[in-house]
Design a protein around this motif. Structure first.
Motif, PDB file in Angstrom:
ATOM      1  N   GLY A 104       8.004  -2.744   1.108  1.00 35.44           N
ATOM      2  CA  GLY A 104       6.755  -2.451   0.382  1.00 35.44           C
ATOM      3  C   GLY A 104       6.989  -1.782  -0.947  1.00 35.44           C
ATOM      4  O   GLY A 104       8.040  -1.936  -1.534  1.00 35.44           O
ATOM      5  N   GLY A 105       5.965  -0.979  -1.364  1.00 37.62           N
ATOM      6  CA  GLY A 105       4.919  -0.410  -0.577  1.00 37.62           C
ATOM      7  C   GLY A 105       5.441   0.480   0.574  1.00 37.62           C
ATOM      8  O   GLY A 105       6.582   0.851   0.632  1.00 37.62           O
ATOM      9  N   THR A 106       4.531   0.744   1.456  1.00 31.94           N
ATOM     10  CA  THR A 106       4.858   1.618   2.585  1.00 31.94           C
ATOM     11  C   THR A 106       4.372   0.974   3.884  1.00 31.94           C
ATOM     12  O   THR A 106       3.232   1.196   4.312  1.00 31.94           O
TER      13      THR A 106
ATOM     14  N   ALA B 239       1.218   7.197  -6.008  1.00 30.54           N
ATOM     15  CA  ALA B 239       2.180   6.465  -6.835  1.00 30.54           C
ATOM     16  C   ALA B 239       3.332   7.381  -7.251  1.00 30.54           C
ATOM     17  O   ALA B 239       3.112   8.388  -7.919  1.00 30.54           O
ATOM     18  N   CYS B 240       4.548   7.032  -6.871  1.00 30.60           N
ATOM     19  CA  CYS B 240       5.721   7.793  -7.317  1.00 30.60           C
ATOM     20  C   CYS B 240       5.907   7.537  -8.823  1.00 30.60           C
ATOM     21  O   CYS B 240       5.667   6.421  -9.294  1.00 30.60           O
ATOM     22  N   ASN B 241       6.378   8.545  -9.530  1.00 29.71           N
ATOM     23  CA  ASN B 241       6.338   8.458 -10.996  1.00 29.71           C
ATOM     24  C   ASN B 241       7.272   7.399 -11.589  1.00 29.71           C
ATOM     25  O   ASN B 241       7.099   6.973 -12.719  1.00 29.71           O
ATOM     26  N   TYR B 242       8.262   6.939 -10.804  1.00 28.78           N
ATOM     27  CA  TYR B 242       9.287   6.023 -11.320  1.00 28.78           C
ATOM     28  C   TYR B 242       9.095   4.586 -10.833  1.00 28.78           C
ATOM     29  O   TYR B 242       9.833   3.693 -11.221  1.00 28.78           O
ATOM     30  N   CYS B 243       8.110   4.347  -9.942  1.00 27.81           N
ATOM     31  CA  CYS B 243       8.105   3.103  -9.164  1.00 27.81           C
ATOM     32  C   CYS B 243       7.353   1.964  -9.848  1.00 27.81           C
ATOM     33  O   CYS B 243       6.198   2.124 -10.230  1.00 27.81           O
ATOM     34  N   ASP B 244       8.006   0.804  -9.954  1.00 28.01           N
ATOM     35  CA  ASP B 244       7.298  -0.361 -10.504  1.00 28.01           C
ATOM     36  C   ASP B 244       7.191  -1.500  -9.492  1.00 28.01           C
ATOM     37  O   ASP B 244       6.999  -2.644  -9.863  1.00 28.01           O
TER      38      ASP B 244
ATOM     39  N   PHE C 114       0.848  -1.203   0.000  1.00 31.32           N
ATOM     40  CA  PHE C 114       0.000   0.000   0.000  1.00 31.32           C
ATOM     41  C   PHE C 114       0.876   1.243   0.000  1.00 31.32           C
ATOM     42  O   PHE C 114       1.914   1.263   0.674  1.00 31.32           O
ATOM     43  N   CYS C 115       0.426   2.250  -0.747  1.00 32.60           N
ATOM     44  CA  CYS C 115       1.103   3.554  -0.743  1.00 32.60           C
ATOM     45  C   CYS C 115       0.047   4.638  -0.807  1.00 32.60           C
ATOM     46  O   CYS C 115      -1.035   4.426  -1.357  1.00 32.60           O
ATOM     47  N   LYS C 116       0.389   5.821  -0.258  1.00 34.51           N
ATOM     48  CA  LYS C 116      -0.570   6.936  -0.311  1.00 34.51           C
ATOM     49  C   LYS C 116      -0.765   7.403  -1.742  1.00 34.51           C
ATOM     50  O   LYS C 116      -1.849   7.766  -2.155  1.00 34.51           O
TER      51      LYS C 116
HETATM   52  S1  SF4 Z   1       6.714   1.768  -2.992  1.00 32.60           S
HETATM   53 FE1  SF4 Z   1       7.851   3.597  -2.369  1.00 32.60          FE
HETATM   54  S2  SF4 Z   1       8.641   4.401  -4.307  1.00 32.60           S
HETATM   55 FE2  SF4 Z   1       6.966   2.986  -4.814  1.00 32.60          FE
HETATM   56  S3  SF4 Z   1       5.108   4.239  -4.967  1.00 32.60           S
HETATM   57 FE3  SF4 Z   1       5.236   3.466  -2.867  1.00 32.60          FE
HETATM   58  S4  SF4 Z   1       6.305   5.094  -1.734  1.00 32.60           S
HETATM   59 FE4  SF4 Z   1       6.669   5.467  -3.913  1.00 32.60          FE
END
Ligand code: SF4
Length: 375
Positions: free
Chosen positions: A59-61, A14-19, A10-12
């Protein structure tokens, strides 16, 4: 001794680079935690022994879990396993989650290592990345964690975006050093196809810096951090003495680990397996006692050899000759010893203390050298 990894998907935002695998909908967080606890029961015989040296919430977070949710997972692990009294227990967190109350909760749960995803100290770059925090929140969160008694703190930094240049990278590294943290993981920004950044780069709406400039930033980082008592113990990881990541070092040394949660990987020496990278499917399959929530690959000797070369070459410990002799057949070793001569001649590898280790020149070419040494 083995490790346990728990993936909290889970994340608040989506970071633009994250897969990585994550969802920005937190609706089924409680069900997912229950499924992880169920998976712990299912997988009770996965590891050859019950002794656990490291627990890692990634994660995730994971800092989005409530105190109760984190407690439930840890309680189950302690019930099923013999967790060492000196176990390293890491939780990845984002700076915006680390309030004083949250930090006190984490201390009371015996989390003893925080991995804080700072990524950058540049407000504009953080906005461009679509991070959920500001640079001032990042610095404040580290200081607050230190005030609350967390000594073992690592931060993540990313370099290589269109904002990167030598001057602001030096400023970033100095800020990180001034925070007096014990460990830094730093990654060159990679453009992954299925991300916003990947999409924008394909459409030529975004640029990334070239390999030569990235190499310049990497060299600056290695030199500056080494001068400030950080040991460069893995290509992307720097730790002060006694503060290397035990959990990740065990991955790189081929130790066994159990991975729980959607998309988590596991390794038992003979095979790798990975869970479905879909929260709903993971929850549904576990609640229906359907064990098809993971896939598995039995590793051949070739697979194991190549993985050992790839991971060990990236570390300060290098490719150990005794390990080769006890784990692989004579043909593989003989081929390897012939191939490695060229890298010793061009000074990208040295033979030291019975191990083949990358030089600083070799570190820039680690993946290419490893693939040339594969069988
Ligand atoms: S896992 Fe980390 S880098 Fe990826 S979207 Fe979530 S907070 Fe951003």
């Amino acid at each position: 001794m083995s490790g346990i990894y728990i993936h909290i998907p889970f994340c608040k935002q989506a970071c633009n680079y994250c897969d990585f695998h994550f969802s920005t909908s937190l609706n089924n967080k409680a069900s997912l935690v229950s499924s992880i606890i169920k998976e712990l029961d299912y997988r009770i015989n996965y590891l050859p022994d019950k002794k656990i040296e490291t627990i890692y919430f990634g994660g995730g977070t994971p800092s989005l879990l409530s105190e109760k949710e984190t407690h439930l997972i840890l309680e189950k692990i302690y019930k099923l396993y013999d967790v060492s009294s000196s176990a390293e227990i890491t939780l990845e967190c984002n700076p915006d989650d680390l309030s004083a109350t949250k930090l006190e909760e984490l201390r009371s749960l015996h989390i003893n290592r925080l991995s804080i995803g700072l990524q950058s100290f540049d407000e504009e770059e953080l906005k461009w990345m679509n991070r959920a925090h500001t640079a001032s929140e990042s610095e404040a969160s580290v200081k607050r964690a230190q005030d609350k008694g967390f000594e073992n703190i690592t931060i993540d930094l990313i370099y290589g975006s269109k904002f990167s240049n030598l001057s602001n990278w030096k400023t970033t590294l100095n800020k990180a050093i001034d925070l007096d943290i014990k460990h830094i993981s730093s990654y060159n920004l990679t453009v992954e196809e299925k991300t916003k950044l990947g999409h924008d780069v394909t459409k030529k709406k975004e640029l990334v810096i070239d390999d030569e400039k990235s190499a310049e930033l990497f060299i600056e980082m290695v030199e500056r951090l080494q001068k400030n008592n950080f040991i460069h113990y893995e290509i992307s990881n720097f730790g002060k003495e006694h503060f290397f990541s035990k959990h990740n070092s065990n991955y790189w040394k081929g130790r066994y680990y159990l991975g729980l949660g959607p998309s988590a990987h596991s390794f038992d020496g003979e095979s790798r397996q990975w869970n479905v990278a879909n929260n709903n499917s993971y929850i549904e399959k576990l609640s229906a006692n359907d064990t098809s929530y993971f896939e598995k690959e039995i590793l051949t000797e070739n697979n194991r050899f190549n993985e050992y070369i790839l991971t060990s070459l990236r570390t300060i410990w290098g490719i150990n000759i005794d390990y080769l002799n006890t784990h692989f057949n004579a043909d593989f070793i003989s081929t390897f010893k012939k191939e490695v001569i060229a890298f010793i001649k061009d000074e990208t590898i040295i033979l030291k203390d019975n191990a083949y280790i990358l030089t600083n020149k070799g570190k820039l070419l680690a993946d290419k050298i490893a693939s040339d040494l594969f069988v």
